[in-house]
Design a protein around this motif. Structure first.
Motif, mmCIF file in Angstrom:
data_model
loop_
_atom_site.group_PDB
_atom_site.id
_atom_site.type_symbol
_atom_site.label_atom_id
_atom_site.label_comp_id
_atom_site.label_asym_id
_atom_site.label_seq_id
_atom_site.Cartn_x
_atom_site.Cartn_y
_atom_site.Cartn_z
ATOM 1 N N GLY A 50 -5.136 6.454 -3.486
ATOM 2 C CA GLY A 50 -4.786 5.383 -2.564
ATOM 3 C C GLY A 50 -5.384 4.027 -2.847
ATOM 4 O O GLY A 50 -5.368 3.146 -1.981
ATOM 5 N N ALA A 65 -0.021 3.226 -7.011
ATOM 6 C CA ALA A 65 0.131 1.763 -7.021
ATOM 7 C C ALA A 65 0.542 1.253 -8.397
ATOM 8 O O ALA A 65 1.244 0.239 -8.503
ATOM 9 C CB ALA A 65 -1.168 1.090 -6.574
ATOM 10 N N HIS A 105 -5.658 8.276 0.899
ATOM 11 C CA HIS A 105 -6.901 7.521 0.698
ATOM 12 C C HIS A 105 -8.087 8.033 1.536
ATOM 13 O O HIS A 105 -9.177 8.252 0.985
ATOM 14 C CB HIS A 105 -6.638 6.040 0.960
ATOM 15 N N SER A 133 2.600 4.961 -0.677
ATOM 16 C CA SER A 133 2.294 6.387 -0.779
ATOM 17 C C SER A 133 3.399 7.013 -1.615
ATOM 18 O O SER A 133 4.450 6.417 -1.847
ATOM 19 C CB SER A 133 2.226 7.033 0.602
ATOM 20 N N SER A 157 -5.149 0.437 -4.171
ATOM 21 C CA SER A 157 -4.065 -0.485 -4.521
ATOM 22 C C SER A 157 -4.470 -1.943 -4.396
ATOM 23 O O SER A 157 -3.687 -2.830 -4.718
ATOM 24 C CB SER A 157 -2.843 -0.230 -3.623
ATOM 25 N N GLY A 214 -1.304 8.394 -3.107
ATOM 26 C CA GLY A 214 -1.216 7.020 -2.642
ATOM 27 C C GLY A 214 -1.972 6.772 -1.351
ATOM 28 O O GLY A 214 -2.914 7.494 -0.994
ATOM 29 N N ASP A 215 -1.554 5.735 -0.623
ATOM 30 C CA ASP A 215 -2.298 5.251 0.533
ATOM 31 C C ASP A 215 -2.533 6.340 1.584
ATOM 32 O O ASP A 215 -3.608 6.389 2.199
ATOM 33 C CB ASP A 215 -1.553 4.069 1.158
ATOM 34 N N SER A 225 -9.613 -1.427 -1.072
ATOM 35 C CA SER A 225 -9.649 0.022 -1.315
ATOM 36 C C SER A 225 -10.495 0.346 -2.550
ATOM 37 O O SER A 225 -11.159 1.388 -2.602
ATOM 38 C CB SER A 225 -8.241 0.589 -1.452
ATOM 39 N N LYS A 265 0.853 -1.190 0.000
ATOM 40 C CA LYS A 265 0.000 0.000 0.000
ATOM 41 C C LYS A 265 0.889 1.240 0.000
ATOM 42 O O LYS A 265 1.059 1.904 1.012
ATOM 43 C CB LYS A 265 -0.938 -0.006 1.214
#
Length: 331
Positions: free
Chosen positions: A272, A295, A242, A64, A274, A238-239, A278, A62
């Motif tokens: 976020g 991702a 999210h 970022s 991936s 990214g994460d 999610s 996951k």
């Protein structure tokens, strides 16, 4: 009518959708329902590796990321040629050809030119073309993202409305890409701008772009990446983004649904995603399609098959998300 991609999964406009090779791999993947080019401008962006960078952080699957990137060094004109070459080699029937989203940015007058050019291209291909206007990059020095300003948004929407009326038969669907919003007045600004131009020219909204004013330090406490200002201040994706992306999508979807003239605007959710979980979270807050950025950069094009496989596994374990379950709920 919802924006329809099958599957409802695609790449966002990002550095891993820059070259012809990048785009061909994305187009050829059976696990993407559409392809988005990296945000382009006429003549190409003056990219400099010394100051336009990205870096991944976080552990596991996951990821970022932070970036100080601008737009694509490949010009809009070159992307038109590239996409036409890729789709011309696609022998599938018309209804199976993969849609392509041209992400673009510039002045309202330049947006009109992009649209007219895409309308011309649409008459020469059976591939469905769409245009995403990026009004949200946080990394351009001295240029606040227009999507934070009511007056700026209205200028773009008015220019777009006028141009669409001129080329009504071309059928190029148009959307805008928004920055992350963090308080209610920003959402109110968006809805007010959308209501001020009738009928609203947008077919979709992409939410959300990277979050600006972020900083990550290396072990020696220096900025992890360079930036034009020398501070390393950059955009977060990214994460780590999210939860904010989910909140943006949920709020925008709910506010659009309260307006009869706006409720048919679709949302492409970004931020976020991936894995299957999610992906399902994004679907649950009201998106019609889910786009992947960080991702993709970390895991490659295989991330799309992974997401869909994990989504199916969740279904088989009797976990069935309530897609669009938060639509029209009160704020």
């Amino acid at each position: 009518m919802s924006l329809y991609f099958s599957p409802p999964l695609l790449n966002s406009a990002n550095p891993w959708a820059t070259t012809k090779e990048d785009l061909k791999v994305l187009y050829d993947s059976p696990h993407t329902g559409a392809v988005t080019i990296r945000t382009a401008i006429f003549g190409g962006f003056a990219h400099d590796d010394r100051i336009h960078q990205y870096r991944f952080f976080g552990k596991g699957t996951k990821p970022s990321s932070l970036n100080t990137l601008g737009y694509s060094p490949v010009s809009f004109e070159d992307y038109c040629s590239t996409i036409m070459d890729i789709v011309s080699r696609d022998s599938k029937p018309c209804h199976l050809k993969k849609p392509v989203i041209f992400s673009v940015t510039g002045s309202p007058q330049e947006i009109q030119l992009y649209y007219r050019r895409l309308c011309q291209l649409q008459t020469t291909t059976q591939t469905r073309l769409l245009m995403e206007i990026n009004l949200s990059c946080p990394n351009i020095i001295g240029k606040e993202p227009p999507a934070y300003s009511h007056d700026s948004l209205v200028l773009y929407l008015q220019a777009l409305r006028h141009t669409i009326d001129e080329d009504a038969k071309a059928g190029v669907e148009v959307g805008i890409k928004l920055p992350p919003y963090t308080h209610k007045s920003q959402y109110d600004t968006l809805i007010s701008a959308l209501l001020s131009v009738t009928p609203c020219p947008l077919r979709f909204i992409t939410s959300t772009n990277t979050l600006g004013s972020c900083l990550y330090l290396s072990d020696d406490l220096s900025p992890a990446i360079y930036s034009e200002t020398g501070t390393g201040i950059s955009g977060l994706a990214g994460d780590a983004l999210h939860p904010l992306a989910l909140g943006n999508v949920r709020t925008i979807r709910s506010m659009l649904d309260l307006q009869p003239s706006l409720k048919d605007i679709s949302i492409i959710g970004v931020g976020g995603v991936s894995d299957g979980a999610s992906f399902n979270r994004m679907r649950a807050v009201g998106v019609d399609a889910v786009a992947v950025g960080t991702a993709l950069g970390r895991q490659g094009v295989e991330v799309f098959s992974k997401i869909l496989r994990e989504e199916q596994e969740l279904k088989e374990r009797n976990y069935e998300p309530k897609v669009n379950s938060l639509r029209a709920s009160k704020l």
